[in-house]
Every structure is written in C-alpha cells, then in structure tokens.
Write a protein that holds these residues in place. Structure first.
Motif, PDB file in Angstrom:
ATOM      1  N   GLN A   7      12.310  10.557  13.240  1.00  0.00           N
ATOM      2  CA  GLN A   7      13.153   9.366  13.168  1.00  0.00           C
ATOM      3  C   GLN A   7      12.355   8.118  13.546  1.00  0.00           C
ATOM      4  N   GLU A   8      11.550   8.227  14.591  1.00  0.00           N
ATOM      5  CA  GLU A   8      10.695   7.112  15.001  1.00  0.00           C
ATOM      6  C   GLU A   8       9.664   6.785  13.923  1.00  0.00           C
ATOM      7  N   LYS A   9       9.159   7.832  13.271  1.00  0.00           N
ATOM      8  CA  LYS A   9       8.177   7.635  12.207  1.00  0.00           C
ATOM      9  C   LYS A   9       8.782   6.862  11.037  1.00  0.00           C
ATOM     10  N   VAL A  10       9.994   7.243  10.637  1.00  0.00           N
ATOM     11  CA  VAL A  10      10.656   6.564   9.518  1.00  0.00           C
ATOM     12  C   VAL A  10      10.949   5.104   9.873  1.00  0.00           C
ATOM     13  N   ASN A  11      11.467   4.878  11.077  1.00  0.00           N
ATOM     14  CA  ASN A  11      11.735   3.500  11.503  1.00  0.00           C
ATOM     15  C   ASN A  11      10.463   2.661  11.479  1.00  0.00           C
ATOM     16  N   SER A  12       9.353   3.252  11.913  1.00  0.00           N
ATOM     17  CA  SER A  12       8.079   2.545  11.928  1.00  0.00           C
ATOM     18  C   SER A  12       7.622   2.195  10.512  1.00  0.00           C
ATOM     19  N   LEU A  13       7.761   3.132   9.577  1.00  0.00           N
ATOM     20  CA  LEU A  13       7.392   2.879   8.187  1.00  0.00           C
ATOM     21  C   LEU A  13       8.237   1.754   7.597  1.00  0.00           C
ATOM     22  N   ALA A  14       9.548   1.806   7.853  1.00  0.00           N
ATOM     23  CA  ALA A  14      10.448   0.794   7.314  1.00  0.00           C
ATOM     24  C   ALA A  14      10.141  -0.586   7.901  1.00  0.00           C
ATOM     25  N   GLU A  15       9.894  -0.640   9.193  1.00  0.00           N
ATOM     26  CA  GLU A  15       9.570  -1.912   9.844  1.00  0.00           C
ATOM     27  C   GLU A  15       8.275  -2.499   9.293  1.00  0.00           C
ATOM     28  N   THR A  58       7.079  -2.030   6.313  1.00  0.00           N
ATOM     29  CA  THR A  58       7.332  -2.498   4.946  1.00  0.00           C
ATOM     30  C   THR A  58       8.044  -3.844   4.941  1.00  0.00           C
ATOM     31  N   VAL A  59       9.076  -3.986   5.765  1.00  0.00           N
ATOM     32  CA  VAL A  59       9.806  -5.252   5.824  1.00  0.00           C
ATOM     33  C   VAL A  59       8.907  -6.373   6.336  1.00  0.00           C
ATOM     34  N   ALA A  60       8.062  -6.069   7.314  1.00  0.00           N
ATOM     35  CA  ALA A  60       7.129  -7.075   7.824  1.00  0.00           C
ATOM     36  C   ALA A  60       6.213  -7.586   6.705  1.00  0.00           C
ATOM     37  N   SER A 102      12.621 -14.088   4.393  1.00  0.00           N
ATOM     38  CA  SER A 102      11.430 -13.934   5.244  1.00  0.00           C
ATOM     39  C   SER A 102      11.701 -14.258   6.707  1.00  0.00           C
ATOM     40  N   THR A 103      12.846 -14.885   7.006  1.00  0.00           N
ATOM     41  CA  THR A 103      13.170 -15.254   8.390  1.00  0.00           C
ATOM     42  C   THR A 103      14.338 -14.446   8.960  1.00  0.00           C
ATOM     43  N   ILE A 104      14.878 -13.510   8.189  1.00  0.00           N
ATOM     44  CA  ILE A 104      16.089 -12.786   8.600  1.00  0.00           C
ATOM     45  C   ILE A 104      15.723 -11.494   9.340  1.00  0.00           C
ATOM     46  N   PRO A 105      16.322 -11.255  10.521  1.00  0.00           N
ATOM     47  CA  PRO A 105      16.063 -10.001  11.255  1.00  0.00           C
ATOM     48  C   PRO A 105      16.626  -8.791  10.515  1.00  0.00           C
ATOM     49  N   VAL A 106      15.897  -7.690  10.566  1.00  0.00           N
ATOM     50  CA  VAL A 106      16.339  -6.425   9.970  1.00  0.00           C
ATOM     51  C   VAL A 106      16.191  -5.326  11.015  1.00  0.00           C
ATOM     52  N   ARG A 107      17.269  -4.592  11.244  1.00  0.00           N
ATOM     53  CA  ARG A 107      17.269  -3.521  12.231  1.00  0.00           C
ATOM     54  C   ARG A 107      17.423  -2.177  11.517  1.00  0.00           C
ATOM     55  N   PHE A 108      16.737  -1.171  12.046  1.00  0.00           N
ATOM     56  CA  PHE A 108      16.743   0.144  11.410  1.00  0.00           C
ATOM     57  C   PHE A 108      17.226   1.226  12.366  1.00  0.00           C
ATOM     58  N   SER A 109      17.917   2.198  11.806  1.00  0.00           N
ATOM     59  CA  SER A 109      18.255   3.418  12.536  1.00  0.00           C
ATOM     60  C   SER A 109      18.147   4.583  11.569  1.00  0.00           C
ATOM     61  N   THR A 110      17.654   5.699  12.055  1.00  0.00           N
ATOM     62  CA  THR A 110      17.432   6.867  11.202  1.00  0.00           C
ATOM     63  C   THR A 110      18.013   8.112  11.861  1.00  0.00           C
ATOM     64  N   ASN A 112       0.836  -1.193   0.000  1.00  0.00           N
ATOM     65  CA  ASN A 112       0.000   0.000   0.000  1.00  0.00           C
ATOM     66  C   ASN A 112       0.880   1.257   0.000  1.00  0.00           C
ATOM     67  N   GLU A 113       0.274   2.411   0.000  1.00  0.00           N
ATOM     68  CA  GLU A 113       1.024   3.662  -0.128  1.00  0.00           C
ATOM     69  C   GLU A 113       1.991   3.877   1.028  1.00  0.00           C
ATOM     70  N   SER A 114       1.569   3.536   2.231  1.00  0.00           N
ATOM     71  CA  SER A 114       2.442   3.681   3.392  1.00  0.00           C
ATOM     72  C   SER A 114       3.633   2.744   3.310  1.00  0.00           C
ATOM     73  N   GLU A 115       3.399   1.528   2.834  1.00  0.00           N
ATOM     74  CA  GLU A 115       4.492   0.554   2.693  1.00  0.00           C
ATOM     75  C   GLU A 115       5.447   0.949   1.575  1.00  0.00           C
ATOM     76  N   VAL A 116       4.920   1.553   0.519  1.00  0.00           N
ATOM     77  CA  VAL A 116       5.780   2.080  -0.543  1.00  0.00           C
ATOM     78  C   VAL A 116       6.665   3.195   0.005  1.00  0.00           C
ATOM     79  N   GLU A 117       6.092   4.051   0.841  1.00  0.00           N
ATOM     80  CA  GLU A 117       6.862   5.130   1.456  1.00  0.00           C
ATOM     81  C   GLU A 117       8.015   4.551   2.279  1.00  0.00           C
ATOM     82  N   GLY A 118       7.721   3.518   3.058  1.00  0.00           N
ATOM     83  CA  GLY A 118       8.769   2.866   3.832  1.00  0.00           C
ATOM     84  C   GLY A 118       9.844   2.271   2.944  1.00  0.00           C
TER      85      GLY A 118
END
Length: 229
Positions: A158-166, A168-170, A206-214, A72-78
């Motif tokens: 920064q929290e908003k961007v991390n949330s969007l990215a998380e 999307t990866v989910a 699909s099973t690999i952890p992904v960590r984000f920092s902004t 969706n649009e939010s996931e594309v943004e992430g």
C-alpha cells in the motif's frame, strides 16, 4: 521485413503481465482530446539490443497540442494505478527489515477520484483498491499464513502504491499537465466549478493538493508458502 504496426500490437498484448504499459492509443482516439484541447499521453517506443519495446510515455499538451514532457516507466506505473487501468502485472517491493525482495501479483485494480470543493479551494482524494497474490518472496522462514505477517505485507505494498502515485502527480504538476483524469472528475462532480477553471486547467491543476489511499487485499500465495532462501 516485419511490419512495425504488427510488432507494436503484439507488445501491447503483454499488458496483462506488465504494470508499466499504457493502453494502446489508436489514431481515432486522439481526435477527441485534440479537439477538446485536453492533454493526453502516447506510448514511447524505443529500440534496445536490436529489439523494439515500449518504455514510458510522451505527453501531448492540450492547449498547444505539442510535446509537453515524458513519464518514465515508474511514473507510468503510478498513472495506471491512479486511473485503475491495470490489467495485471507485478508490484515489487522489499522488506524494510531484511532488504529481501517481495512481489505482489495484481489480479484486479479499481480507482476512484473524488473532487472536493471548499469555497475557492479544490483538492482531490484518490482511493485505490486491489486484489492479488504474493507471487515471490525471498525472506527465509516467513510464514505468510500468519495474519500479522500478511497485514505487514499488505501495508508494505500500500505504501509502495501511494509512493508511485505521488511521484506521478508530482511530475504532472511540474510539467503543468493533467493526464490522470482529475479534470474529468471535477467536471462530472462539480460542473459549475469546472466551468470556472477549465480554460487553463493544466496550470490550475499544478497547484491543487492530491491525497492518496490504497487498500490491497492479498487473497492467496504462490504454489507454496515455503519461501526461498
């Protein structure tokens, strides 16, 4: 009487103002991922109130070369933040104390995906950085020249961007598809490991952890530091 291709071309010109639009995908750019059996995305075209617009993106799975799901649009943004593909646009959030809206105008975005291998374990670290300005604030008597206030606003985005990215990866991991460039990062940084996992990479991802920092840096503000009531 209008030619559809010309209409879509004009819509893509708004990428500098819209953080939810992916890059246009020419037919010639589809051949490479399809031959390499790599998953990719295509912009989703919809009609709304007798107008054509782009909203979200469809996923084409590399192995089967069939439709594999929808962002969706939010996931594309992430996704655009993860890949560092943003050309502009606005990031919106709200102040947790007052609930009032605040908008961050994006000037530049960079992203770096680091693949880390420890034994048989793989995980990714994504570092996103951005420079921009506060373009709109609806918090009465907020003094944006105050360093404490400025730091709070940067942390908020920064929290908003991390949330969007998380988010999307989910979604990508739920659909078992990598369209964020993680496999490419692993291929370049750890070629031996990549050769072991590339055959069924989408499922492995699909099973690999992904960590984000902004890290967001607010350079300046709108035409005035006087905020709206």
């Amino acid at each position: 009487g209008q030619i559809p291709a010309y209409i879509l071309k004009d819509i893509f010109q708004n990428r500098k103002r819209n953080a939810r639009l992916i890059k246009p995908m020419a037919f010639v750019k589809v051949i490479g991922p399809m031959k390499g059996e790599r998953s990719f995305i295509l912009p989703n075209v919809i009609t709304a109130e007798n107008e054509i617009k782009l909203a979200g993106a469809g996923i084409i799975k590399g192995k089967t070369q069939t439709y594999g799901g929808y962002l969706n649009e939010s996931e594309v943004e992430g996704l655009m933040w993860i890949k560092g593909d943003l050309k502009g646009g606005v990031l919106k959030s709200s102040d947790p104390k007052t609930g009032k809206n605040i908008a961050y105008e994006i000037k530049a975005v960079k992203s770096k995906i680091k693949a880390i291998v420890q034994g048989d374990d793989i995980f990714f670290q994504v570092k996103m950085t951005s420079e921009g300005r506060i373009s709109e604030v609806h918090i009465k008597h907020e003094n944006l020249r105050n360093n404490n206030v400025l730091g709070q606003e940067e942390s908020l985005f920064q929290e908003k961007v991390n949330s969007l990215a998380e988010q999307t990866v989910a979604k990508m991991q739920k659909l078992k598809v990598d369209v964020g460039g993680f496999g490419e990062a692993l291929r370049i940084q750890h070629p031996k490991v990549w050769r072991k996992v590339k055959e069924d990479w989408d499922t492995t991802f699909s099973t690999i952890p992904v960590r984000f920092s902004t890290d967001i840096h607010i350079e300046d503000y709108g035409s005035s530091i006087t905020t709206a009531d």
